[in-house]
Design a protein around this motif. Structure first.
Motif, mmCIF file in Angstrom:
data_model
loop_
_atom_site.group_PDB
_atom_site.id
_atom_site.type_symbol
_atom_site.label_atom_id
_atom_site.label_comp_id
_atom_site.label_asym_id
_atom_site.label_seq_id
_atom_site.Cartn_x
_atom_site.Cartn_y
_atom_site.Cartn_z
ATOM 1 N N GLY A 13 -8.842 -9.917 -52.868
ATOM 2 C CA GLY A 13 -7.813 -9.103 -53.724
ATOM 3 C C GLY A 13 -6.403 -9.436 -53.001
ATOM 4 N N MET A 14 -5.348 -9.959 -54.025
ATOM 5 C CA MET A 14 -4.254 -10.123 -53.789
ATOM 6 C C MET A 14 -3.175 -9.267 -54.509
ATOM 7 N N TYR A 15 -2.394 -8.160 -53.891
ATOM 8 C CA TYR A 15 -1.548 -7.339 -54.271
ATOM 9 C C TYR A 15 -0.130 -7.933 -54.210
ATOM 10 N N GLY A 16 0.271 -7.861 -55.227
ATOM 11 C CA GLY A 16 1.882 -8.708 -55.473
ATOM 12 C C GLY A 16 1.569 -10.175 -55.611
ATOM 13 N N PHE A 17 2.030 -10.407 -56.768
ATOM 14 C CA PHE A 17 1.640 -11.896 -57.268
ATOM 15 C C PHE A 17 2.970 -12.571 -57.294
ATOM 16 N N GLY A 18 3.386 -12.839 -56.088
ATOM 17 C CA GLY A 18 4.695 -13.616 -56.043
ATOM 18 C C GLY A 18 4.473 -14.860 -55.248
ATOM 19 N N ALA A 19 5.545 -15.220 -54.416
ATOM 20 C CA ALA A 19 5.718 -16.535 -53.748
ATOM 21 C C ALA A 19 4.440 -16.796 -52.920
ATOM 22 N N ALA A 20 4.112 -15.926 -52.061
ATOM 23 C CA ALA A 20 2.832 -16.033 -50.953
ATOM 24 C C ALA A 20 1.651 -16.109 -52.016
ATOM 25 N N ALA A 21 1.434 -15.083 -52.750
ATOM 26 C CA ALA A 21 0.281 -15.178 -53.631
ATOM 27 C C ALA A 21 -0.106 -16.520 -54.357
ATOM 28 N N LYS A 51 -16.585 -5.291 -56.398
ATOM 29 C CA LYS A 51 -15.970 -4.893 -55.345
ATOM 30 C C LYS A 51 -15.298 -6.032 -54.421
ATOM 31 N N LEU A 52 -14.228 -5.488 -53.677
ATOM 32 C CA LEU A 52 -13.364 -6.750 -52.993
ATOM 33 C C LEU A 52 -14.054 -6.882 -51.508
ATOM 34 N N ASP A 53 -14.135 -8.057 -50.950
ATOM 35 C CA ASP A 53 -14.660 -8.267 -49.659
ATOM 36 C C ASP A 53 -13.454 -8.330 -48.646
ATOM 37 N N ALA A 54 -12.075 -8.641 -49.261
ATOM 38 C CA ALA A 54 -11.015 -8.421 -48.649
ATOM 39 C C ALA A 54 -9.898 -8.238 -49.347
ATOM 40 N N ALA A 55 -8.775 -7.592 -48.987
ATOM 41 C CA ALA A 55 -7.621 -7.401 -49.889
ATOM 42 C C ALA A 55 -6.295 -7.874 -48.919
ATOM 43 N N ILE A 56 -5.483 -8.707 -49.500
ATOM 44 C CA ILE A 56 -4.143 -9.077 -48.969
ATOM 45 C C ILE A 56 -3.017 -8.390 -49.753
ATOM 46 N N LEU A 57 -2.281 -7.491 -48.848
ATOM 47 C CA LEU A 57 -1.234 -6.884 -49.788
ATOM 48 C C LEU A 57 0.015 -7.458 -49.105
ATOM 49 N N PHE A 58 0.714 -8.184 -50.118
ATOM 50 C CA PHE A 58 2.215 -8.808 -50.112
ATOM 51 C C PHE A 58 3.226 -7.929 -50.602
ATOM 52 N N ALA A 59 2.926 -7.120 -51.520
ATOM 53 C CA ALA A 59 3.939 -6.176 -52.020
ATOM 54 C C ALA A 59 4.154 -5.198 -50.967
ATOM 55 N N PRO A 60 5.283 -4.588 -50.528
ATOM 56 C CA PRO A 60 6.059 -3.683 -49.768
ATOM 57 C C PRO A 60 5.509 -2.477 -49.900
ATOM 58 N N ALA A 61 4.512 -1.912 -50.585
ATOM 59 C CA ALA A 61 4.229 -0.456 -50.905
ATOM 60 C C ALA A 61 2.993 -0.151 -50.178
ATOM 61 N N GLY A 62 3.235 0.962 -49.430
ATOM 62 C CA GLY A 62 2.373 1.619 -48.297
ATOM 63 C C GLY A 62 1.316 2.285 -49.628
ATOM 64 N N ASP A 63 1.647 2.926 -50.634
ATOM 65 C CA ASP A 63 0.291 3.433 -51.330
ATOM 66 C C ASP A 63 -0.716 2.534 -51.952
ATOM 67 N N LEU A 64 -0.654 1.258 -51.795
ATOM 68 C CA LEU A 64 -1.637 0.259 -52.145
ATOM 69 C C LEU A 64 -2.610 0.247 -51.061
#
Length: 335
Positions: A174-182, A229-242
């Motif tokens: 999973g990739m949360y926040g689909f911007g430059a890094a994602a 289901k996700l095996d891993a999630a990477i959070l690029f968005a700076p939102a703690g509630d994610l």
């Protein structure tokens, strides 16, 4: 050699919360271990917003921001080796480490107690010229030495370090926040046979379609439940509630990797979301080894950055568009 000018244009941060100011400032002179670089391009990163807004509150002021720098070496200091005038180099976030603290000695220079950071405690690339310690510059592959390579120097490197923290056996990422890094990382993950699940802000159908165009297995917003289901999630968005949201849709043993340098508070959540040997961890900076590995990897896989170019004097416009989420891919300044 053409005589260097005495002055250069630069976008300067004088005070938190205020727009950058276009100024004429002296062209820096390289110290013994430094190179003087003519900036070809400098990426605009969310970290720059955190600095401007005071969320990263220990910058050198006045400050020239920018830490995704592609440039051509113009001069070298007396103790520089392995880099010469005319070389194309990339200058990343980590600009100096001490080499003798417990983290440096343990091979964790990204955690150095005395580290210095480009565009934060060292002047960066929102300018026509900059200086950098040659030991922290990367020679760039020919295929990634133009202006569109600038996002690779942070979005690419931090994305890669985040990706490496996931279990190699993880398939559903999973990739949360689909911007430059994602948008860079999805291309790497796809070529490694992973299935990428892209999560955007609610209503951001443009970013969802962008993710699908780059090969996302699924794209939706953060309120939705993915089909697997996700095996891993990477959070690029700076939102703690994610963080609890990512835990809710992750399988046992999954890693939740927070890829940003700043994040809002993580809300409380019930232990059952973490149970099952799920892991929450952060990514801090990068090591030079990360950079060498990443650029070596790029020699063997095809990665293309999606960039929107801005003039140096339009840096505030680029930052505002980034803040609003109005950029697909990455913003890049061209001096």
């Amino acid at each position: 050699m053409k005589k260097l000018p005495e002055k250069m244009r630069a976008m300067v941060l004088e005070k938190h919360g205020e727009p950058l100011q276009l100024k004429d400032v002296p062209v820096p002179k390289p110290a013994q271990n430094q190179v003087l670089v003519k900036v070809i391009a400098c990426g605009v990163c969310r970290t720059d917003l955190h600095i401007l807004d005071g969320e990263l509150n220990k910058p050198k002021l006045p400050l020239i921001p920018g830490h995704e720098i592609v440039g051509s070496v113009i001069q070298t200091g007396d103790k520089v080796s392995g880099i010469k005038a005319g070389d194309l180099v990339g200058i990343p976030w980590v600009g100096y480490t001490c080499g003798h603290c417990k983290y440096c000695k343990a091979g964790k220079e990204n955690l150095c107690e005395n580290g210095e950071f480009t565009g934060y405690t060292i002047n960066g690339g929102y300018a026509e010229y900059t200086v950098a310690d040659y030991r922290y510059c990367f020679h760039l592959p020919v295929a990634h030495s133009g202006a569109d390579a600038a996002p690779l120097l942070c979005a690419g490197l931090i994305g890669y370090r985040s990706y490496r923290m996931a279990d190699p056996s993880a398939v559903n990422i999973g990739m949360y926040g689909f911007g430059a890094a994602a948008h860079i990382l999805i291309q790497v993950a796809n070529q490694h046979g992973k299935k990428v699940f892209a999560f955007t802000r609610p209503g951001d159908t443009v970013s969802q379609q962008f993710a699908r165009s780059l090969g996302a297995f699924w794209a939706g917003d953060t309120s939705q439940t993915p089909p697997e289901k996700l095996d891993a999630a990477i959070l690029f968005a700076p939102a703690g509630d994610l963080v609890p949201k990512a835990l809710q849709v992750s399988d046992k043993g999954a890693s939740i990797i927070c890829g940003g340098i700043h994040m809002s508070d993580i809300p409380s959540f019930s232990y059952d979301l973490l149970w099952g040997e799920r892991i929450i961890r952060s990514v801090a900076n990068l090591t030079r080894n990360d950079g060498h590995e990443f650029f070596e990897l790029l020699k063997n896989i095809n990665v293309k950055t999606e960039t929107e170019f801005f003039k140096l004097e339009d840096a505030n416009q680029a930052l505002n568009k980034l803040r609003k989420g109005d950029i697909n891919g990455a913003a890049v300044l061209i001096p």
